[in-house]
Design a protein around this motif. Structure first.
Motif, PDB file in Angstrom:
ATOM      1  N   ALA A  49      22.850  19.751  -4.179  1.00  9.75           N
ATOM      2  CA  ALA A  49      22.887  19.009  -5.440  1.00  9.75           C
ATOM      3  C   ALA A  49      21.450  18.768  -5.874  1.00  9.75           C
ATOM      4  CB  ALA A  49      23.604  17.676  -5.261  1.00  9.75           C
ATOM      5  N   HIS A  50      21.232  18.809  -7.184  1.00  9.37           N
ATOM      6  CA  HIS A  50      19.903  18.550  -7.751  1.00  9.37           C
ATOM      7  C   HIS A  50      20.020  17.434  -8.774  1.00  9.37           C
ATOM      8  CE1 HIS A  50      18.542  22.919  -6.741  1.00  9.37           C
ATOM      9  NE2 HIS A  50      18.564  22.135  -5.681  1.00  9.37           N
ATOM     10  N   PHE A  51      18.961  16.646  -8.847  1.00  9.43           N
ATOM     11  CA  PHE A  51      18.913  15.474  -9.718  1.00  9.43           C
ATOM     12  C   PHE A  51      17.518  15.346 -10.312  1.00  9.43           C
ATOM     13  CE2 PHE A  51      21.117  14.729  -5.740  1.00  9.43           C
ATOM     14  CZ  PHE A  51      22.392  14.361  -6.141  1.00  9.43           C
ATOM     15  N   PHE A  52      17.384  14.421 -11.258  1.00  8.51           N
ATOM     16  CA  PHE A  52      16.081  14.014 -11.754  1.00  8.51           C
ATOM     17  C   PHE A  52      16.089  12.492 -11.796  1.00  8.51           C
ATOM     18  CE2 PHE A  52      12.700  12.967 -14.592  1.00  8.51           C
ATOM     19  CZ  PHE A  52      11.731  13.925 -14.296  1.00  8.51           C
ATOM     20  N   PHE A  53      15.087  11.868 -11.178  1.00 12.95           N
ATOM     21  CA  PHE A  53      14.968  10.414 -11.138  1.00 12.95           C
ATOM     22  C   PHE A  53      13.617   9.991 -11.689  1.00 12.95           C
ATOM     23  CE2 PHE A  53      17.856  11.408  -7.617  1.00 12.95           C
ATOM     24  CZ  PHE A  53      18.926  10.579  -7.925  1.00 12.95           C
ATOM     25  N   PRO A  54      13.527   8.769 -12.249  1.00 14.81           N
ATOM     26  CA  PRO A  54      12.214   8.246 -12.628  1.00 14.81           C
ATOM     27  C   PRO A  54      11.318   8.221 -11.383  1.00 14.81           C
ATOM     28  CG  PRO A  54      13.960   6.834 -13.478  1.00 14.81           C
ATOM     29  CD  PRO A  54      14.602   7.817 -12.545  1.00 14.81           C
ATOM     30  N   PRO A  55      10.007   8.399 -11.548  1.00 13.35           N
ATOM     31  CA  PRO A  55       9.105   8.526 -10.396  1.00 13.35           C
ATOM     32  C   PRO A  55       9.228   7.431  -9.334  1.00 13.35           C
ATOM     33  CG  PRO A  55       7.940   9.097 -12.392  1.00 13.35           C
ATOM     34  CD  PRO A  55       9.288   8.582 -12.817  1.00 13.35           C
ATOM     35  N   GLU A  56       9.339   6.172  -9.738  1.00 17.59           N
ATOM     36  CA  GLU A  56       9.421   5.089  -8.752  1.00 17.59           C
ATOM     37  C   GLU A  56      10.718   5.182  -7.955  1.00 17.59           C
ATOM     38  OE1 GLU A  56       9.171   4.417 -12.169  1.00 17.59           O
ATOM     39  OE2 GLU A  56       6.988   4.504 -12.089  1.00 17.59           O
ATOM     40  N   GLY A  65      14.870   9.078   2.783  1.00 17.60           N
ATOM     41  CA  GLY A  65      15.371  10.342   3.301  1.00 17.60           C
ATOM     42  C   GLY A  65      16.650  10.810   2.629  1.00 17.60           C
ATOM     43  N   ARG A  66      16.951  10.255   1.481  1.00 19.84           N
ATOM     44  CA  ARG A  66      18.190  10.622   0.781  1.00 19.84           C
ATOM     45  C   ARG A  66      18.033  11.874  -0.064  1.00 19.84           C
ATOM     46  NH1 ARG A  66      20.546   5.463  -2.086  1.00 19.84           N
ATOM     47  NH2 ARG A  66      22.319   6.865  -2.369  1.00 19.84           N
ATOM     48  N   VAL A  67      16.806  12.195  -0.457  1.00 15.25           N
ATOM     49  CA  VAL A  67      16.526  13.411  -1.226  1.00 15.25           C
ATOM     50  C   VAL A  67      15.255  14.049  -0.675  1.00 15.25           C
ATOM     51  CG1 VAL A  67      17.643  12.561  -3.350  1.00 15.25           C
ATOM     52  CG2 VAL A  67      15.183  12.228  -3.025  1.00 15.25           C
ATOM     53  N   VAL A  68      15.080  15.308  -1.055  1.00 12.74           N
ATOM     54  CA  VAL A  68      13.857  16.040  -0.730  1.00 12.74           C
ATOM     55  C   VAL A  68      13.330  16.637  -2.025  1.00 12.74           C
ATOM     56  CG1 VAL A  68      14.572  16.531   1.644  1.00 12.74           C
ATOM     57  CG2 VAL A  68      15.097  18.177  -0.184  1.00 12.74           C
ATOM     58  N   HIS A  69      12.168  17.267  -1.937  1.00  9.38           N
ATOM     59  CA  HIS A  69      11.589  17.920  -3.108  1.00  9.38           C
ATOM     60  C   HIS A  69      12.538  18.982  -3.654  1.00  9.38           C
ATOM     61  CE1 HIS A  69       7.524  16.222  -2.998  1.00  9.38           C
ATOM     62  NE2 HIS A  69       7.714  16.184  -1.692  1.00  9.38           N
ATOM     63  N   HIS A  70      12.596  19.087  -4.963  1.00 10.05           N
ATOM     64  CA  HIS A  70      13.373  20.138  -5.621  1.00 10.05           C
ATOM     65  C   HIS A  70      12.681  21.473  -5.337  1.00 10.05           C
ATOM     66  CE1 HIS A  70      15.089  22.568  -8.809  1.00 10.05           C
ATOM     67  NE2 HIS A  70      15.970  21.618  -9.050  1.00 10.05           N
ATOM     68  N   ALA A  91      29.496  11.922   0.023  1.00  6.99           N
ATOM     69  CA  ALA A  91      29.495  10.530  -0.442  1.00  6.99           C
ATOM     70  C   ALA A  91      28.150  10.149  -1.054  1.00  6.99           C
ATOM     71  CB  ALA A  91      29.840   9.589   0.711  1.00  6.99           C
ATOM     72  N   ASP A  92      27.053  10.600  -0.463  1.00  5.28           N
ATOM     73  CA  ASP A  92      25.747  10.227  -1.001  1.00  5.28           C
ATOM     74  C   ASP A  92      25.433  10.978  -2.286  1.00  5.28           C
ATOM     75  OD1 ASP A  92      23.636   8.385  -0.761  1.00  5.28           O
ATOM     76  OD2 ASP A  92      22.302   9.992  -0.095  1.00  5.28           O
ATOM     77  N   VAL A  93      25.860  12.222  -2.415  1.00  5.00           N
ATOM     78  CA  VAL A  93      25.678  12.942  -3.680  1.00  5.00           C
ATOM     79  C   VAL A  93      26.399  12.188  -4.792  1.00  5.00           C
ATOM     80  CG1 VAL A  93      26.323  15.039  -4.949  1.00  5.00           C
ATOM     81  CG2 VAL A  93      25.200  15.209  -2.718  1.00  5.00           C
ATOM     82  N   ILE A  94      27.609  11.735  -4.522  1.00  3.63           N
ATOM     83  CA  ILE A  94      28.353  10.951  -5.520  1.00  3.63           C
ATOM     84  C   ILE A  94      27.592   9.669  -5.845  1.00  3.63           C
ATOM     85  CG2 ILE A  94      30.461   9.605  -5.903  1.00  3.63           C
ATOM     86  CD1 ILE A  94      31.931  11.862  -4.266  1.00  3.63           C
ATOM     87  N   ALA A  95      27.075   8.993  -4.826  1.00  7.01           N
ATOM     88  CA  ALA A  95      26.315   7.751  -5.060  1.00  7.01           C
ATOM     89  C   ALA A  95      25.051   8.008  -5.868  1.00  7.01           C
ATOM     90  CB  ALA A  95      25.969   7.097  -3.718  1.00  7.01           C
ATOM     91  N   LEU A  96      24.372   9.120  -5.613  1.00  7.17           N
ATOM     92  CA  LEU A  96      23.157   9.442  -6.369  1.00  7.17           C
ATOM     93  C   LEU A  96      23.494   9.769  -7.823  1.00  7.17           C
ATOM     94  CD1 LEU A  96      21.399  11.548  -3.611  1.00  7.17           C
ATOM     95  CD2 LEU A  96      20.622   9.325  -4.488  1.00  7.17           C
ATOM     96  N   MET A  97      24.585  10.482  -8.039  1.00  4.52           N
ATOM     97  CA  MET A  97      25.001  10.751  -9.421  1.00  4.52           C
ATOM     98  C   MET A  97      25.405   9.462 -10.116  1.00  4.52           C
ATOM     99  SD  MET A  97      26.585  14.433  -9.815  1.00  4.52           S
ATOM    100  CE  MET A  97      25.922  15.856  -8.943  1.00  4.52           C
ATOM    101  N   ARG A  98      26.079   8.563  -9.378  1.00  2.00           N
ATOM    102  CA  ARG A  98      26.470   7.276  -9.971  1.00  2.00           C
ATOM    103  C   ARG A  98      25.232   6.480 -10.374  1.00  2.00           C
ATOM    104  NH1 ARG A  98      31.286   5.274 -12.105  1.00  2.00           N
ATOM    105  NH2 ARG A  98      30.795   3.137 -12.587  1.00  2.00           N
TER     106      ARG A  98
END
Length: 125
Positions: A49-56, A65-70, A91-98
């Motif tokens: 799964a890939h996401f984009f989050f604000p820098p902070e 440790g929930r994500v790594v570099h794209h 479960a964590d992918v769903i939580a990150l999308m939420r």
């Protein structure tokens, strides 16, 4: 993973149950989840799964440790990836999308169609 449905099927079932979320193929082979024009994340099959989050927020998730570099943007803060290998990852992918979904709703609200509103031009006609 023991469920009869695949990881991507379970993620899709949950994420598309949220008001306003639409899912479908993207331009680069991904399967994207969008809220209006904004993507909340996308899947590459059942394995990533890939996401984009604000820098902070990205930095916090990296520390946890929930994500790594794209893989396409390894030197940028914001783009992130998550492997899907076991049930906890689903479960964590769903939580990150939420997390992305809630941030977008808080900032931009739900799209009109998700609120059950008609297009204003149609409402006037």
């Amino acid at each position: 993973m023991t469920d009869a449905n695949t990881a991507s099927e379970r993620i899709t079932e949950e994420v598309t149950s949220w008001p306003g979320v639409l899912a479908g193929p993207g331009r680069r082979g991904e399967f994207a989840f969008k809220l209006g024009p904004r993507e909340i994340g996308h899947l590459h099959g059942d394995h990533a799964a890939h996401f984009f989050f604000p820098p902070e927020e990205w930095e916090e998730l990296m520390r946890q440790g929930r994500v790594v570099h794209h893989p396409v943007f390894p030197n940028r803060r914001g783009p992130a990836a998550r492997r899907i290998e076991q049930e906890a990852d689903v479960a964590d992918v769903i939580a990150l999308m939420r997390r992305n979904y809630e941030r977008i709703v808080a900032r931009h609200g739900l799209p009109a169609e998700a609120r059950g509103e008609e297009d204003t031009a149609e409402a006037v006609a």
